[in-house]
Design a protein around this motif. Sequence first.
Motif, PDB file in Angstrom:
ATOM      1  N   LEU A 118       0.824  -1.216   0.000  1.00 36.50           N
ATOM      2  CA  LEU A 118       0.000   0.000   0.000  1.00 36.50           C
ATOM      3  C   LEU A 118       0.855   1.263   0.000  1.00 36.50           C
ATOM      4  N   ALA A 119       2.017   1.216   0.635  1.00 37.74           N
ATOM      5  CA  ALA A 119       2.908   2.391   0.585  1.00 37.74           C
ATOM      6  C   ALA A 119       3.348   2.630  -0.858  1.00 37.74           C
ATOM      7  N   VAL A 120       3.625   1.541  -1.569  1.00 34.57           N
ATOM      8  CA  VAL A 120       4.039   1.667  -2.974  1.00 34.57           C
ATOM      9  C   VAL A 120       2.842   2.118  -3.828  1.00 34.57           C
ATOM     10  N   LYS A 121       1.677   1.559  -3.543  1.00 29.56           N
ATOM     11  CA  LYS A 121       0.481   1.961  -4.310  1.00 29.56           C
ATOM     12  C   LYS A 121       0.188   3.455  -4.134  1.00 29.56           C
ATOM     13  N   ALA A 122       0.259   3.903  -2.875  1.00 33.56           N
ATOM     14  CA  ALA A 122      -0.032   5.322  -2.629  1.00 33.56           C
ATOM     15  C   ALA A 122       0.959   6.202  -3.384  1.00 33.56           C
ATOM     16  N   ALA A 123       2.231   5.790  -3.372  1.00 35.69           N
ATOM     17  CA  ALA A 123       3.256   6.584  -4.067  1.00 35.69           C
ATOM     18  C   ALA A 123       3.018   6.556  -5.578  1.00 35.69           C
ATOM     19  N   ARG A 124       2.672   5.394  -6.082  1.00 38.96           N
ATOM     20  CA  ARG A 124       2.426   5.264  -7.525  1.00 38.96           C
ATOM     21  C   ARG A 124       1.224   6.111  -7.948  1.00 38.96           C
ATOM     22  N   ASP A 125       0.125   5.964  -7.195  1.00 42.21           N
ATOM     23  CA  ASP A 125      -1.113   6.608  -7.620  1.00 42.21           C
ATOM     24  C   ASP A 125      -1.131   8.108  -7.335  1.00 42.21           C
ATOM     25  N   ALA A 126      -0.137   8.573  -6.585  1.00 45.37           N
ATOM     26  CA  ALA A 126      -0.002  10.021  -6.407  1.00 45.37           C
ATOM     27  C   ALA A 126       0.524  10.670  -7.687  1.00 45.37           C
ATOM     28  N   PRO A 128      -0.264   9.928 -11.325  1.00 39.41           N
ATOM     29  CA  PRO A 128      -0.868   9.285 -12.503  1.00 39.41           C
ATOM     30  C   PRO A 128      -0.200   9.725 -13.811  1.00 39.41           C
ATOM     31  N   GLU A 129       0.511  10.852 -13.742  1.00 45.27           N
ATOM     32  CA  GLU A 129       1.149  11.334 -14.975  1.00 45.27           C
ATOM     33  C   GLU A 129       2.410  10.534 -15.320  1.00 45.27           C
ATOM     34  N   ILE A 130       2.913   9.734 -14.369  1.00 40.63           N
ATOM     35  CA  ILE A 130       4.118   8.939 -14.655  1.00 40.63           C
ATOM     36  C   ILE A 130       3.677   7.587 -15.220  1.00 40.63           C
ATOM     37  N   ALA A 131       4.015   7.348 -16.470  1.00 41.46           N
ATOM     38  CA  ALA A 131       3.508   6.150 -17.143  1.00 41.46           C
ATOM     39  C   ALA A 131       4.201   4.880 -16.651  1.00 41.46           C
ATOM     40  N   ALA A 132       5.465   4.987 -16.334  1.00 41.03           N
ATOM     41  CA  ALA A 132       6.230   3.796 -15.937  1.00 41.03           C
ATOM     42  C   ALA A 132       6.952   4.083 -14.617  1.00 41.03           C
ATOM     43  N   PRO A 133       6.184   4.073 -13.508  1.00 42.73           N
ATOM     44  CA  PRO A 133       6.779   4.461 -12.229  1.00 42.73           C
ATOM     45  C   PRO A 133       7.830   3.465 -11.723  1.00 42.73           C
ATOM     46  N   ARG A 134       8.728   3.979 -10.873  1.00 46.20           N
ATOM     47  CA  ARG A 134       9.826   3.163 -10.346  1.00 46.20           C
ATOM     48  C   ARG A 134       9.977   3.434  -8.852  1.00 46.20           C
ATOM     49  N   ILE A 135      10.534   2.472  -8.128  1.00 45.39           N
ATOM     50  CA  ILE A 135      10.908   2.708  -6.732  1.00 45.39           C
ATOM     51  C   ILE A 135      12.366   2.322  -6.547  1.00 45.39           C
ATOM     52  N   VAL A 136      13.020   2.981  -5.593  1.00 44.30           N
ATOM     53  CA  VAL A 136      14.437   2.707  -5.297  1.00 44.30           C
ATOM     54  C   VAL A 136      14.515   2.084  -3.913  1.00 44.30           C
ATOM     55  N   VAL A 137      15.144   0.924  -3.821  1.00 50.20           N
ATOM     56  CA  VAL A 137      15.286   0.266  -2.514  1.00 50.20           C
ATOM     57  C   VAL A 137      16.706  -0.264  -2.356  1.00 50.20           C
ATOM     58  N   PRO A 138      17.208  -0.297  -1.120  1.00 47.05           N
ATOM     59  CA  PRO A 138      18.488  -0.982  -0.881  1.00 47.05           C
ATOM     60  C   PRO A 138      18.302  -2.488  -1.057  1.00 47.05           C
ATOM     61  N   ALA A 149       6.297  -4.247  -6.135  1.00 47.86           N
ATOM     62  CA  ALA A 149       6.656  -3.778  -7.479  1.00 47.86           C
ATOM     63  C   ALA A 149       6.067  -4.714  -8.527  1.00 47.86           C
ATOM     64  N   HIS A 150       6.141  -6.002  -8.228  1.00 48.53           N
ATOM     65  CA  HIS A 150       5.629  -7.007  -9.162  1.00 48.53           C
ATOM     66  C   HIS A 150       4.112  -6.896  -9.295  1.00 48.53           C
ATOM     67  N   TYR A 151       3.420  -6.846  -8.188  1.00 47.61           N
ATOM     68  CA  TYR A 151       1.955  -6.778  -8.229  1.00 47.61           C
ATOM     69  C   TYR A 151       1.474  -5.490  -8.899  1.00 47.61           C
ATOM     70  N   LEU A 152       2.180  -4.401  -8.629  1.00 46.94           N
ATOM     71  CA  LEU A 152       1.692  -3.087  -9.063  1.00 46.94           C
ATOM     72  C   LEU A 152       2.319  -2.620 -10.373  1.00 46.94           C
ATOM     73  N   ARG A 153       3.132  -3.486 -10.967  1.00 52.67           N
ATOM     74  CA  ARG A 153       3.832  -3.130 -12.207  1.00 52.67           C
ATOM     75  C   ARG A 153       4.604  -1.821 -12.059  1.00 52.67           C
ATOM     76  N   VAL A 154       5.396  -1.794 -11.012  1.00 55.67           N
ATOM     77  CA  VAL A 154       6.290  -0.661 -10.774  1.00 55.67           C
ATOM     78  C   VAL A 154       7.709  -1.217 -10.907  1.00 55.67           C
ATOM     79  N   ALA A 155       8.600  -0.503 -11.571  1.00 53.37           N
ATOM     80  CA  ALA A 155       9.966  -1.026 -11.728  1.00 53.37           C
ATOM     81  C   ALA A 155      10.734  -0.881 -10.416  1.00 53.37           C
ATOM     82  N   LEU A 156      11.603  -1.848 -10.170  1.00 50.96           N
ATOM     83  CA  LEU A 156      12.345  -1.890  -8.904  1.00 50.96           C
ATOM     84  C   LEU A 156      13.812  -1.593  -9.193  1.00 50.96           C
TER      85      LEU A 156
END
Length: 512
Positions: A118-126, A128-138, A149-156
């Motif tokens: 849900l933290a990733v979903k909230a960040a992604r859905d904030a 909507p203009e980013i077509a291919a969102p990404r997250i950075v993790v250690p 990332a896998h469920y939400l189709r966000v690049a890791l």
Amino acid sequence: MIDESRVAGGALSPDGVAADVALAEVRRLRAGDRPTHGGRLFAYVYDPAVPGLDELAAAAHRESAHVNGLDPTAFPSLLAMENALVGAAGRVLGGGPGTTAPDVVGSVTSGGTESLILAVKAARDAHPEIAAPRIVVPSSAHAAFAKAAHYLRVALDVVPVSVDTLRPDPAALAAAIRPETVLVACSAPSYAHGVVDPVAEIAAVAADAGVRCHVDACFGGWTLPYLRRLGEPVPAFDFSVPGVTSISVDLHKYAYAPKGVSVLLHRDAALRAPQYFAYADWPGYTMINPVIASTRSGGPIAAAYATLRHLGDAGYLRLAAVTRDAVAGLADAVRAVDGLRLLAEPESTVVCFTATEGGPDLFVLVDELTARGWHTQPQLSYAGLPASVHLTVTASVAPRVAEFGPDLAAAVEAAHAAGPVRLPAELAALVGALTPEALTPDLVVGLAAGLGLGDGGPGAGDGGGDGPGAGPLPERMALVNTLLDAAPPALRERLLVEFVGLLQRPTWGSED
Ligand SMILES: Cc1ncc(COP(=O)(O)O)c(C=O)c1O
């Protein structure tokens, strides 16, 4: 041991069985599990060993088990308890009235994984203009971020941690941020090694880039603040840190609530808003879900509420002190044994050790500890980090610490005597040559049989409704762990999916 004669017909009995019979079946099945109490299981369970707490939580759970969190207006009790849990978590993590984060809000989820998704979903859905969102993790971040990332189709984008400090370099995280990045994450502490990431520096680079920063305190968010109050040098990791936009903390871990409760906090309601899902475009009830589940039981929430009320701030402070002393005792036990070394100096509630040059085979050692009644968690080698043994330490371990040292020394001696595991030549050759794509059902069954897993795979017991055979796992897991350790991560994943798939097979036959 599983009593096959009682469960061979599946859960649905022809005419129903008496309540005491049904309960006896559950108890018989449970007897084959690892012990959830007694301070000898160093993963999966969190036990404060507080007399009466289990009974209290069970009674509270029973009160609310059939309450449905789907509609807080129908069940205001649940809303009240959730708000109280969020308030407690917000307070423990540096938010609320009188702090620099007075507007903290949150939601109760079913666990750490849901909170992170849900933290990733909230960040992604904030965005909507980013077509291919990404997250950075250690690379030390919990695997649940990869799942999100896998469920939400966000690049890791994974930034390696230092093999010395087991922490990421904030500058490397900053360099990994791109225009499409919607979230930077870090851990307080990491599950594998129990080290706290440099949260202030990471939050600062995220803030500079205008990106959200999530602190995954699922594991340690309920102990680190208390350890700090006890005088431990815990760095700031909570809402007192500018740039931290959300924090997750699992109440079913160190708040010692029964499973099914985590809290996801946001610095303010605007940050939380895109976490919600609402839908009115169908003929049924208008759906508004703050979390992934729609229907959800009030049981875990009521149990967590009663647990927090009963233990109280003073109770958690006492339990943190007991746990800290247990950690120190276990770490001393590791230091005292030739052939082992701590992978990280303990700074939270994890003891993580590895073997030194000429030390014992760690996977054999884990089996030797199991044989002596200590259930530890082996961690495979990864990206320059050696294989290691993980101990999640809870308050219930404290009375056992004195027994651990001699057993650890004896287990190391036995592991030396047994020698390292050697993969049979054909297995070693197979795993060396195999790619995930090349894995066929026949190969999986052959591998599983070679490792003593399951009952020989699909088809091996069909038709008769038999269960999982003599037991799904071999008594000693060193061979399995050695094989997995020899495989690269993508093959490990594929093998585990296949092996677990072999275990998850329905029991069909009828009985009674
Ligand atoms: C740091 C961290 N994050 C997330 C999780 C996932 O939590 P859960 O197993 O409750 O989904 C864990 C679980 O151990 C954890 O340690």
